[in-house]
Design an enzyme around this catalytic site. Structure first.
Site, short mmCIF file in Angstrom:
data_model
loop_
_atom_site.label_atom_id
_atom_site.label_comp_id
_atom_site.label_asym_id
_atom_site.label_seq_id
_atom_site.Cartn_x
_atom_site.Cartn_y
_atom_site.Cartn_z
N ASP A 53 -9.50 -0.97 2.99
CA ASP A 53 -8.79 -0.66 4.52
C ASP A 53 -9.82 -1.14 5.50
O ASP A 53 -9.22 -1.81 6.56
CB ASP A 53 -8.91 0.73 4.59
CG ASP A 53 -7.70 1.55 3.67
OD1 ASP A 53 -8.14 2.74 3.07
OD2 ASP A 53 -6.60 1.04 3.50
N ASP A 71 0.74 -1.15 -0.12
CA ASP A 71 -0.01 0.05 -0.05
C ASP A 71 0.92 1.33 -0.10
O ASP A 71 0.77 2.25 -0.63
CB ASP A 71 -1.04 0.01 1.16
CG ASP A 71 -2.08 0.90 1.24
OD1 ASP A 71 -2.77 1.20 2.34
OD2 ASP A 71 -2.25 1.57 0.14
#
Lengths: 423, 253
Positions: A342, A258
């Site tokens: 997320d 990420d």
């Protein structure tokens, strides 16, 4: 729940793509050199402030605010937006933990694994287990990288129909198939007798309302609720089908991915964000949770626990999920947006903490750690004003707290509780 | 062990703090953040103290029960000291944040005062401390079992709940008093808070002699509450104004 609010808040597909709801460009920087590339400034023509206004207020004077006021507005209203993200993240985690603790299906380990973690962990040998979990992680991350690049290419070449079709197909799968599985397991746990016609009615209604809310328009709260449910379902599937050690290594690896994908200049997610900004389009409205307005679709991941012939579906939909879930957070005019990926990975972490043993302290510690990580990420977002990866800080805190609470705090608190000593 | 025990103990232990949260903190986003950060700081202090205890345990002879008990007592006191250190660290962090908030706001005053932050920080510490002591006990109380079957006290759950309640309230009061003491640089206040905390932890070492631990802890809690009230700016006058205003409102309506 009045839908009149949602008229202003929800965007339909057409307006989302046509209207420019561009993320903000910082016209002022505190003490940092990072700025968006200059060409986006000229393309846009007028500076858009980074203020976070109340949800639902569409007409608000934006262009004329000087830099100092911008800054102040950002930080002043920042706390409100942090809470607006805390609440859905907390709800998602609560749903996952409640399910894990009550429905034993999601903690039963099967011999079936996802095709992306092909190596089976042998519980007897530590070295081999570690090696295989690393290999599983490498396989999964490389698949993610390849498919995210394909996604970016598709987006760059404007294959919107294809992307939208894929999204619709996967949300269909998620809303109907996964919720059917989930409901089945809940009924089994509580020994509730249910007939197929009633079940069909329930699932049909749930799924259709979900599709409408997500792909067309609906009340804001309902959209957010569907988002939370979808993320929770996805997280549960991950918790069930990822092998023990591989899951932890994958969590760590995905937060590193990420970081790289969003921050490096050639990172795929960053290219996605910048392409969307150049075109003045909302960034992948499909997979982002917005605190103010919701235009989100969960990405589907399908797993059939019972029969092996469904592996093809597993392959297809897992790909869809992995590549469409954005794992980033960014500020826009209408509030803060957090990617669905997320939600899912936070819930996976907390769910795994809840699944291991009956210790609630570990779960609580991971929960607090993730919230604090999210808070810090949002603080950084307020400072840097560009799309940021939402996973690294929270997952790092979560992992550190999980392992230390499980191994250090748990024996200490257990001894204290046994003697009833209080600290 | 039944649902009655579960709900009773849960409400005793967490009722007041939940009410405080709902009425004073839930509507203000900044306070919620400060609360959670306070909980995080308490957690950090617990982590470090468990690390120290764990190292001590591993380094010692695990067969000797009195040594293990001694090490646990050492762990208790070390944890108390570390909690107060982290409370001070949190105070410093909040002061800096407050200055930052004041600097960027309209009228040079921050949205939240140090006293409010003191209360919220104390409550954060209290809630987390209570949760870590009580949650595993509560989840066990839902399951089957007989309390005290091996000769231990039958009052385990209720005394645990009462002790947790006292500690939560005490942490809140200590937060208020501690921050006020730091603001006014009255170091005797800080010393008093630390010694009170050590005293309360020491009293809990008398368990399961509950007469020796619970009443004294409550005897300490009440004056500490009064101290916190006066320290945060309350006075007998404001108390009487509260009563007379209500009476005046009752008359006028």
């Amino acid at each position: 729940m009045n839908t009149s609010d949602s008229e202003e808040d929800s965007y339909n597909e057409r307006s989302a793509l046509v209207q420019c709801e561009s993320p903000t460009i910082p016209s002022y920087h505190q003490d940092h050199d990072m700025s968006l590339p200059q060409e986006t400034d000229t393309k846009r023509g007028r500076p858009v402030s980074s203020g976070l206004d109340e949800p639902g207020l569409v007409e608000r004077e934006r262009a004329a605010t000087p830099d100092g006021e911008e800054e102040e507005l950002t930080l002043k209203y920042g706390a409100k937006h942090v809470i607006m993200l805390f609440i859905p993240v907390t709800l998602c985690m609560v749903v996952v933990v409640a399910t894990i603790k009550s429905v034993s299906f999601y903690t039963e380990k099967t011999s079936q694994q996802l095709i992306y973690t092909p190596f089976k962990e042998d519980p007897n040998s530590v070295g081999q287990r570690l090696l295989y979990s690393l290999l599983n992680t490498i396989v999964m991350i490389s698949v993610i990288v390849v498919m995210t690049i394909i996604l970016v290419v598709l987006y760059k070449y404007r294959c919107y129909k294809f992307i939208h079709g894929w999204l619709i197909l996967s949300s269909l799968m998620l809303l109907f198939w996964f919720s059917f599985m989930y409901l089945g397991e809940v009924f089994k746990t509580y020994n509730v007798a249910m007939d197929y016609p009633t079940l069909a009615m329930i699932i049909w209604n749930f799924g259709v309302v979900g599709m409408i809310c997500i792909h067309w328009k609906g009340p804001l709260r309902l959209q957010q609720a569907y988002l939370i449910v979808i993320s929770a379902l996805m997280a549960l599937i991950f918790i069930k089908y990822l092998p023990e050690w591989s899951a932890w290594v994958i969590l760590a690896a995905i937060s590193i991915y990420d970081l790289i994908a969003v921050l490096c200049p050639k990172g795929p997610l960053r290219m996605l964000v910048e392409t969307a900004q150049e075109r003045n389009e909302p960034i992948f409205p499909a997979l982002i949770y917005s605190s103010a307005m919701v235009w989100m679709v969960g990405m589907a991941d399908s797993n059939n626990p019972d029969s092996g012939e469904q592996h093809l579906f597993i392959l297809f939909f897992f790909i869809i999920y992995k590549h469409f879930s954005n794992i980033l957070v960014l500020f826009t005019k209408r509030g803060v947006k957090l990617g669905l990926g997320d939600f899912i990975f936070y819930s996976v972490l907390v769910g795994k903490a809840a699944a291991n043993g009956g210790d609630w302290n570990t779960t609580l510690a991971c929960f607090v750690a993730i919230l604090i990580g999210l808070c810090l990420t949002l603080l950084l977002l307020a400072i840097f004003k560009k799309a940021l990866p939402a996973l690294p800080i929270s997952i790092t805190f979560g992992l550190v707290f999980y392992f230390s609470t499980d191994n250090l705090v748990r024996p200490f608190m257990d001894s204290l509780a046994a003697h009833q000593y209080y600290i | 062990m039944t649902l009655a025990v579960f709900f009773g103990c849960a409400f005793i232990a967490f009722g007041p703090s939940f009410a405080l949260f709902v009425f004073t903190i839930a509507r203000e986003p900044l306070r919620v953040i400060i609360l959670i950060a306070g909980a995080f700081f308490w957690l950090l202090s617990l982590l470090l103290s468990s690390l120290v205890w764990f190292i001590a345990i591993k380094a010692s002879n695990s067969q000797d029960p009195s040594l293990q008990r001694g090490l646990l007592i050492f762990g208790v006191f070390f944890s108390v000291l570390l909690q107060e250190v982290f409370r001070f660290a949190y105070y410093r962090l909040l002061r800096k944040a407050n200055e930052g908030l004041a600097a960027i706001s309209d009228d040079d005053s921050s949205a939240i005062s140090v006293r409010q932050m003191a209360y919220v920080a104390g409550l954060g510490f209290g809630i987390m401390s209570g949760a870590f002591s009580m949650i595993n006990v509560l989840s066990d109380s839902l399951g089957p079992g007989t309390v005290g079957i091996f000769g231990d006290s039958q009052y385990y759950f209720i005394t645990a709940a009462l002790m947790t309640l006292a500690l939560t309230l005490l942490h809140t009061f200590w937060g208020v008093v501690f921050f006020e003491g730091c603001e006014k640089s009255r170091w005797w206040v800080i010393a008093a808070v630390v010694s009170l905390h050590l005293l309360v932890a020491g009293l809990s070492l008398l368990n399961p002699l509950y007469e020796g631990s619970l009443p004294p802890v409550y005897v300490i809690t009440l004056p500490t509450g009064v101290w916190a009230f006066f320290s945060s700016g309350g006075s007998l006058h404001s108390l009487s104004a509260l009563c007379t205003r209500r009476k005046a409102e009752g008359e006028s309506s």
